[in-house]
Design a protein around this motif. Sequence first.
Motif, PDB file in Angstrom:
ATOM      1  N   GLN A  91     -34.577 -19.531 112.560  1.00 45.94           N
ATOM      2  CA  GLN A  91     -33.314 -18.881 112.205  1.00 45.94           C
ATOM      3  C   GLN A  91     -32.456 -19.970 111.565  1.00 45.94           C
ATOM      4  O   GLN A  91     -32.025 -20.895 112.255  1.00 45.94           O
ATOM      5  N   GLU A 115     -29.702 -19.340 109.104  1.00 41.87           N
ATOM      6  CA  GLU A 115     -28.296 -19.059 108.847  1.00 41.87           C
ATOM      7  C   GLU A 115     -27.510 -19.280 110.136  1.00 41.87           C
ATOM      8  O   GLU A 115     -27.955 -18.841 111.193  1.00 41.87           O
ATOM      9  N   TYR A 144     -18.996 -14.818 112.144  1.00 42.46           N
ATOM     10  CA  TYR A 144     -19.823 -13.624 111.915  1.00 42.46           C
ATOM     11  C   TYR A 144     -19.181 -12.510 112.741  1.00 42.46           C
ATOM     12  O   TYR A 144     -19.660 -12.145 113.803  1.00 42.46           O
ATOM     13  N   ASN A 147     -23.930 -20.469 120.774  1.00 41.38           N
ATOM     14  CA  ASN A 147     -23.625 -19.389 119.837  1.00 41.38           C
ATOM     15  C   ASN A 147     -23.399 -18.072 120.565  1.00 41.38           C
ATOM     16  O   ASN A 147     -22.418 -17.354 120.316  1.00 41.38           O
ATOM     17  N   HIS A 198     -29.660  -7.046 101.410  1.00 44.21           N
ATOM     18  CA  HIS A 198     -29.286  -8.436 101.171  1.00 44.21           C
ATOM     19  C   HIS A 198     -30.130  -9.082 100.072  1.00 44.21           C
ATOM     20  O   HIS A 198     -29.726 -10.092  99.511  1.00 44.21           O
ATOM     21  N   LYS A 258     -21.208 -11.461 100.853  1.00 45.42           N
ATOM     22  CA  LYS A 258     -22.503 -10.829 101.079  1.00 45.42           C
ATOM     23  C   LYS A 258     -22.463  -9.860 102.254  1.00 45.42           C
ATOM     24  O   LYS A 258     -23.096  -8.807 102.203  1.00 45.42           O
ATOM     25  N   GLU A 311     -30.683  -5.505 105.947  1.00 46.04           N
ATOM     26  CA  GLU A 311     -31.401  -6.743 105.595  1.00 46.04           C
ATOM     27  C   GLU A 311     -32.082  -6.598 104.241  1.00 46.04           C
ATOM     28  O   GLU A 311     -32.090  -7.528 103.432  1.00 46.04           O
ATOM     29  N   TYR A 364     -17.459  -8.660 108.555  1.00 43.71           N
ATOM     30  CA  TYR A 364     -18.461  -7.630 108.265  1.00 43.71           C
ATOM     31  C   TYR A 364     -17.788  -6.268 108.010  1.00 43.71           C
ATOM     32  O   TYR A 364     -17.908  -5.698 106.937  1.00 43.71           O
TER      33      TYR A 364
END
Length: 860
Positions: A116, A118, A373, A811, A298, A316, A295, A378
């Motif tokens: 992972q 990003e 995020y 995270n 994207h 994005k 996804e 979003y």
Amino acid sequence: PVVIQRADYRPPAWLVPDIALDFLLDLAATQVTATLDVERNAAGDGGPLRLNGDGLVAQSVSVDGEPHSAWAMDGDDLVVELPGDAHQVTIETTIDPTANTQLSGLYASGGLLCTQCEAEGFRRITFFPDRPDVLSRYTVTLTADKAAFPVLLSNGNPMDSGEEDDGTHWAIWHDPWPKPSYLFALVAGDLIATRDRFTTMSGRDVDLAIWVRAGDETRTAHAMRALIASMDWDEKVYGREYDLDLFNIVAVSDFNAGAMENKGLNIFNTRYILADPETATDADYDGVEGVVAHEYFHNWSGNRVTCRDWFQLSLKEGFTVLRDQQFSADQGSAPVKRIEDVRVLRSAQFPEDSGPLAHPIRPDSYQEISNFYTATVYNKGAEVIRMMTVLAGPERFRAGTDLYFERHDGEAATCEDFVTAIEDGAGLDLKQFRRWYEQAGTPQVDVGMTHDAASGTVTLAFKQTVPPTPGQPVKQPMVIPLRTALFDRATGRHGGEHLIVLADAAQTFTFDGFAEAPVLSINRGFSAPVAINAPQSVEDLVFLAGHDDDAFARYEAMQQLVVQHLVAAVEGRLDDASREAGRAAIGGALGAILADTALDDLMRGELVMLPGEAYLAEQINPVDPARVHAEREALKAWLGRELGDAWRGLHDRCTAVPYGLDAAARGARKLKTQALVYLAAADPVEAAQRAKAQYDAADNMTDRQGALMVLCGLDVPARDDALAHFHARFADNRLVIDKWFSLQAGSLHPRALDHVRALAQHADFTLTNPNRVRALYMAFAANPQAFHAADGAGYALIADLILALDPINGNVAARFVAPLGRWRRIEPVRAALMRAQLERIAAAPRLSRDVREQVSKSLD
Ligand code: HT7
Ligand code: ZN
């Protein structure tokens, strides 16, 4: 703390047009050799080559094939002094995927190796300019023990593969599309594929594969259907064609987020791939469809055109959320999808916008990008672009996106680039509209209506205010497009919709031809992400809830009816008579909805839903969450009693509908459990019998989970039996056991908090799996009655979790700070208890940057 500022952006000093990565894969010690073709960037500052690292040690550095000593570590980064303009730099590192509990970089998940990257995970694999404006062509060689890792995948197309005598095998992958490091991926392990094929609009065949563990391949059909539908939709609606010969998806159990759009090799949380009727609810099916589409989309909005820097994340993410929302709307019921999306916005983003972590959709600074995020970047980001579609109309908006993709294909772009392309392509002036990218906070729009009977004119007077947010005490007026209709009271109809576009702090608009004051239907379709305070009487709202021809407005009227009543009740503004009158109006409107034969059940299911406690709490400042909970439950119980026969009839009718994935069957399942919810509030004994019968008869997870959810909230023997049965039946299915944890943690049961404490000790609980942690503790933090326990025990439990989880996965731990951070809007006794827990966390000797940033902002 180090604060990164958007204004400080500088182009990279060096570019890396090509990179070759060699992996000798091993669970405990993976050797990585990275060979970077570097070129000095004419637009850069002429400085040295800065290669980001995170916890890495360089075993060797060579330049143009020769050992090189002119390098030094600057913190975690490796800085290489290079003469001239072009070189080949080779660096060797070794990493331990098994020790990587942060699940960022290369990590092990149940014997599998996956990545992972990003936002900044690539720097945990090898030294590299790990920033999204450095785009490279990747050639990746993977070598591993064949028995342990029979499948070796990376981005792009497979070039070559082979076996060695020592039991190892290897595969070479090449991705022809230059990409930033955050889109790099590899997967190695024992996986099997479900395969299909898609022919693109220009006639190219694309092989599709979804890779899962053996045994899970029977549950990939829905994801594959969603993938093919997404590829087709993106061609038809946005003119976007897929650009590789192969599209791979891999599902893994340990994953920090929902999924990741790595070029040609999407990696998913199993939760958003695996679905069958027995183990996945209708909501899970929708989640799979939406995330697979997101996804996939994207590939253009994110991969072909990527972000210049992480401040541009909404470029994005906001755009891709809008695209996945539009796709899902086209697959099923568009009005229901819109209502669901607004519900998410109001319950997750509105609280963020009114709290200490509020930020614009394009933030100005950050300490840890993973903390951004957010629902703001979003979901509000999607709403902002949706407003452009409202202003431009679909054709002109499409001209704008075509121009955007044409202008910026292969580039790392900015939000400003996007807005300019829409302006140019759609022919819009978005100068003032840009404030949506700059200002945080949910605008509040107050509407007044005056009617002049003599002239037959109606005047709507608007005032807008954008509340102060951290770092932004004073705000400028926004552009706010409001789809509006004025209903004639006599005919019950309106004479066409108006698009009112606000741009000033105060504005009036006049309409002719009204003998009497009309009923105002405003912000139809939720055309702007704002809070509206409009002159709508109870009678007006009842009328709109029953008759508005805009489905969202109908839902909104029903919500408003309940919000107005409950807010007054919580604030102690209702005497017995007004409480009775308010309940009667709500009961009447709800009864009419239950009886309305023109409604489909999916929509009926939206209309009968009470506003959530988080949204209700947003309307009151400071709020006593216990009072919100008590008043909402009391209303629910009253409605359960008052409309008891209707709920029973509904439950019986819906129970007779056989399982199917069609809208009618899905609607029936949705309503079946809603009927149980109301009955449970009114008559727990009867509801428990019905819930048990529903559980016992269930041939699908929607019915089973719905029944178990209702039982979980009741203090009845059937509760424990059903929970035990559920656990035993699905013991080998991690995703279903997650549901078992969530249902108990989110339940209305008065001892839910004790249950969560006990569940944290359960053999199936672990802090190392994010899905399991979220299943237990996010459900708990979203359970107002339990989380806001008067003695502060709920706050302490979440603080304990953050402290225990932070060293394992900072995270995910940081995500739990926000619920405590809302203390400023909570009544003073609880606010002090919440703050005390934040201070306890802040006092810990070592915190991740993720948690440190969220806690310090929450205390400020
Ligand atoms: N673009 C992806 C973001 C993501 C992520 C971010 C931080 C930590 C872990 C993560 N996994 C995936 C997901 C998406 O929006 O499509
Ligand atoms: Zn995304």
